[in-house]
Design a protein around this motif. Structure first.
Motif, PDB file in Angstrom:
ATOM      1  N   TYR A  82       0.828  -1.204   0.000  1.00  0.00           N
ATOM      2  CA  TYR A  82       0.000   0.000   0.000  1.00  0.00           C
ATOM      3  C   TYR A  82       0.866   1.259   0.000  1.00  0.00           C
ATOM      4  CZ  TYR A  82      -3.952  -3.051   1.057  1.00  0.00           C
ATOM      5  OH  TYR A  82      -4.911  -4.034   1.002  1.00  0.00           O
ATOM      6  N   ALA A  83       1.962   1.205   0.771  1.00  0.00           N
ATOM      7  CA  ALA A  83       2.861   2.357   0.782  1.00  0.00           C
ATOM      8  C   ALA A  83       3.498   2.555  -0.583  1.00  0.00           C
ATOM      9  CB  ALA A  83       3.933   2.156   1.852  1.00  0.00           C
ATOM     10  N   ALA A  84       3.902   1.458  -1.231  1.00  0.00           N
ATOM     11  CA  ALA A  84       4.505   1.560  -2.558  1.00  0.00           C
ATOM     12  C   ALA A  84       3.489   2.073  -3.580  1.00  0.00           C
ATOM     13  CB  ALA A  84       5.051   0.192  -2.981  1.00  0.00           C
ATOM     14  N   ALA A  85       2.236   1.599  -3.482  1.00  0.00           N
ATOM     15  CA  ALA A  85       1.203   2.059  -4.410  1.00  0.00           C
ATOM     16  C   ALA A  85       0.913   3.542  -4.229  1.00  0.00           C
ATOM     17  CB  ALA A  85      -0.073   1.244  -4.210  1.00  0.00           C
ATOM     18  N   GLU A  86       0.968   4.019  -2.980  1.00  0.00           N
ATOM     19  CA  GLU A  86       0.729   5.441  -2.730  1.00  0.00           C
ATOM     20  C   GLU A  86       1.856   6.292  -3.296  1.00  0.00           C
ATOM     21  OE1 GLU A  86      -0.586   8.321   1.013  1.00  0.00           O
ATOM     22  OE2 GLU A  86      -0.220   6.167   1.301  1.00  0.00           O
ATOM     23  N   VAL A  87       3.075   5.787  -3.210  1.00  0.00           N
ATOM     24  CA  VAL A  87       4.209   6.498  -3.797  1.00  0.00           C
ATOM     25  C   VAL A  87       4.084   6.567  -5.313  1.00  0.00           C
ATOM     26  CG1 VAL A  87       6.706   6.403  -4.167  1.00  0.00           C
ATOM     27  CG2 VAL A  87       5.759   5.970  -1.892  1.00  0.00           C
ATOM     28  N   ASP A  88       3.538   5.499  -5.910  1.00  0.00           N
ATOM     29  CA  ASP A  88       3.389   5.443  -7.367  1.00  0.00           C
ATOM     30  C   ASP A  88       2.177   6.197  -7.873  1.00  0.00           C
ATOM     31  OD1 ASP A  88       5.656   3.941  -7.615  1.00  0.00           O
ATOM     32  OD2 ASP A  88       4.615   2.003  -7.577  1.00  0.00           O
ATOM     33  N   GLY A  89       1.406   6.819  -6.975  1.00  0.00           N
ATOM     34  CA  GLY A  89       0.300   7.658  -7.426  1.00  0.00           C
ATOM     35  C   GLY A  89      -1.072   7.197  -7.028  1.00  0.00           C
ATOM     36  N   ALA A  90      -1.182   6.074  -6.295  1.00  0.00           N
ATOM     37  CA  ALA A  90      -2.489   5.586  -5.854  1.00  0.00           C
ATOM     38  C   ALA A  90      -2.884   6.347  -4.593  1.00  0.00           C
ATOM     39  CB  ALA A  90      -2.429   4.086  -5.595  1.00  0.00           C
ATOM     40  N   LYS A  91      -3.512   7.493  -4.762  1.00  0.00           N
ATOM     41  CA  LYS A  91      -3.807   8.371  -3.633  1.00  0.00           C
ATOM     42  C   LYS A  91      -5.126   8.033  -2.952  1.00  0.00           C
ATOM     43  CE  LYS A  91      -0.077  10.762  -4.376  1.00  0.00           C
ATOM     44  NZ  LYS A  91       1.076  10.642  -3.445  1.00  0.00           N
ATOM     45  N   THR A  92      -6.130   7.595  -3.731  1.00  0.00           N
ATOM     46  CA  THR A  92      -7.449   7.363  -3.162  1.00  0.00           C
ATOM     47  C   THR A  92      -7.585   5.920  -2.683  1.00  0.00           C
ATOM     48  OG1 THR A  92      -8.425   6.716  -5.285  1.00  0.00           O
ATOM     49  CG2 THR A  92      -8.388   9.069  -4.745  1.00  0.00           C
ATOM     50  N   ALA A  93      -8.587   5.698  -1.839  1.00  0.00           N
ATOM     51  CA  ALA A  93      -8.852   4.350  -1.335  1.00  0.00           C
ATOM     52  C   ALA A  93      -9.273   3.415  -2.462  1.00  0.00           C
ATOM     53  CB  ALA A  93      -9.943   4.393  -0.260  1.00  0.00           C
ATOM     54  N   TRP A  94     -10.003   3.946  -3.445  1.00  0.00           N
ATOM     55  CA  TRP A  94     -10.405   3.126  -4.580  1.00  0.00           C
ATOM     56  C   TRP A  94      -9.204   2.663  -5.392  1.00  0.00           C
ATOM     57  CZ3 TRP A  94     -13.487  -0.083  -6.755  1.00  0.00           C
ATOM     58  CH2 TRP A  94     -13.463  -0.294  -8.129  1.00  0.00           C
ATOM     59  N   ASP A  95      -8.244   3.556  -5.590  1.00  0.00           N
ATOM     60  CA  ASP A  95      -7.034   3.181  -6.321  1.00  0.00           C
ATOM     61  C   ASP A  95      -6.262   2.095  -5.589  1.00  0.00           C
ATOM     62  OD1 ASP A  95      -7.505   4.931  -8.400  1.00  0.00           O
ATOM     63  OD2 ASP A  95      -6.414   6.580  -7.460  1.00  0.00           O
ATOM     64  N   ARG A  96      -6.155   2.219  -4.282  1.00  0.00           N
ATOM     65  CA  ARG A  96      -5.434   1.205  -3.515  1.00  0.00           C
ATOM     66  C   ARG A  96      -6.169  -0.135  -3.546  1.00  0.00           C
ATOM     67  NH1 ARG A  96      -4.568   5.825  -0.290  1.00  0.00           N
ATOM     68  NH2 ARG A  96      -6.364   5.325   1.045  1.00  0.00           N
TER      69      ARG A  96
END
Length: 310
Positions: free
Chosen positions: A204-218
């Protein structure tokens, strides 16, 4: 001696198995023998017996029977009760399976995100699985009662005339589906909770760094792909459980009214244990098993390609 062609992999001679390896293989076979015997006695033999009886006119209470070939299966094609039960089972499975899966997934994510009371909610939602359905059927019968039931009472408070949930042909199957969803959600929820716990938090931390900001994206990029094996298992169990519905039908409706809630297992039960037509019931059972095998095959062909194993 012939030369090995350029680029060809030379054949590796097979080494004979040592005495220790042969002894280990014999010990392994000996240890697995009880399990093999149990599978043979309780699975293979009963299935073979059912398939064989499906080609006979065997009835309980009669000493003799005859092989009738495919007559039972031909009779099934013209049996309106069997076709109705097959249709009812399909409708029930189509309603219960997807709703119970998605409700369980949503509740599991809410419980996993909640730090306080997590154990309480896990236990509360799992209670329907642990409770006896025959005993709980009394509660559901009261809830769905057309005159004194709480559901129709609440509907009357807002000016809606509640139906006869379990006594009308156009509502009975949907009422049983509600009970089926209530029963299945808790078990599916526990499985999804186990799958969610196994997902590494670093993703989840890696996905947020790659641009997954919203809960739906994660959820779309991490949670759903990583839950692939769990979802496949939950779907398999849910489909089998939905197709095997029997207890609620037997306890609450007995297939009525006018066979509107008669499902496949209840029809098999009626033919085999009420009318004692074991051969005909066995033919129905073979069709039931064939439907399950086809459903599982199609599911794995479609869904297994989307599963990401770690």
């Amino acid at each position: 001696m012939a030369a090995t062609p350029i680029g060809a992999v030379p054949a590796v001679p097979k080494t004979p198995r040592s005495a220790a390896e042969r002894q280990e293989a014999r010990v392994g076979l000996l240890l697995s023998l009880p399990a093999i015997l149990l599978v043979f006695v309780f699975i293979i033999l009963p299935v073979a017996a059912v398939i064989t009886l499906g080609f006979t006119n065997f009835e309980l209470g009669y000493a003799s029977f005859e092989f009738v070939g495919f007559e039972n299966y031909v009779e099934l094609l013209g049996d309106r009760t069997f076709m109705q039960s097959l249709w009812n089972t399909g409708i029930y499975a189509v309603i219960v399976t997807p709703i119970s899966i998605f409700m369980a997934l949503g509740l599991a994510m809410l419980i996993e995100a909640e730090g306080i009371g997590r154990s309480f909610f896990r236990t509360a939602y799992f209670l329907p699985v642990a409770s006896l359905l025959v005993a709980m059927a009394t509660v559901w019968q009261y809830l769905f009662h057309p005159t004194i039931g709480p559901i129709n009472t609440m509907l009357a408070m807002i000016g809606i005339a509640g139906p006869n949930w379990l006594g009308a042909a156009n509502t009975v199957l949907y009422s049983l589906s509600i009970i089926g969803i209530w029963q299945s959600v808790g078990f599916n929820l526990v499985l999804f909770l186990a799958g969610l716990t196994a997902i590494p938090r670093e993703l989840y931390a890696a996905a947020e760094v790659d641009g997954a900001k919203t809960a739906w994206d994660r959820f779309r990029l991490v949670t759903w792909p990583m839950l692939g094996p769990t979802t496949l298992f939950v779907t398999t169990i849910s489909v089998i459980s939905s197709v095997k519905v029997f207890e609620t039908v037997k306890t609450l409706t007995e297939g009525g009214p006018n066979k509107a809630s008669e499902v496949l297992l209840y029809t098999i039960y009626q033919e085999g244990f009420v009318y004692l037509r074991v051969g005909y019931a066995s033919a129905m059972t073979v069709v039931f098993l064939a439907i399950l095998v086809v459903l599982m095959f199609l599911q794995y062909r479609i869904q297994d390609k989307q599963v990401h194993y770690v």
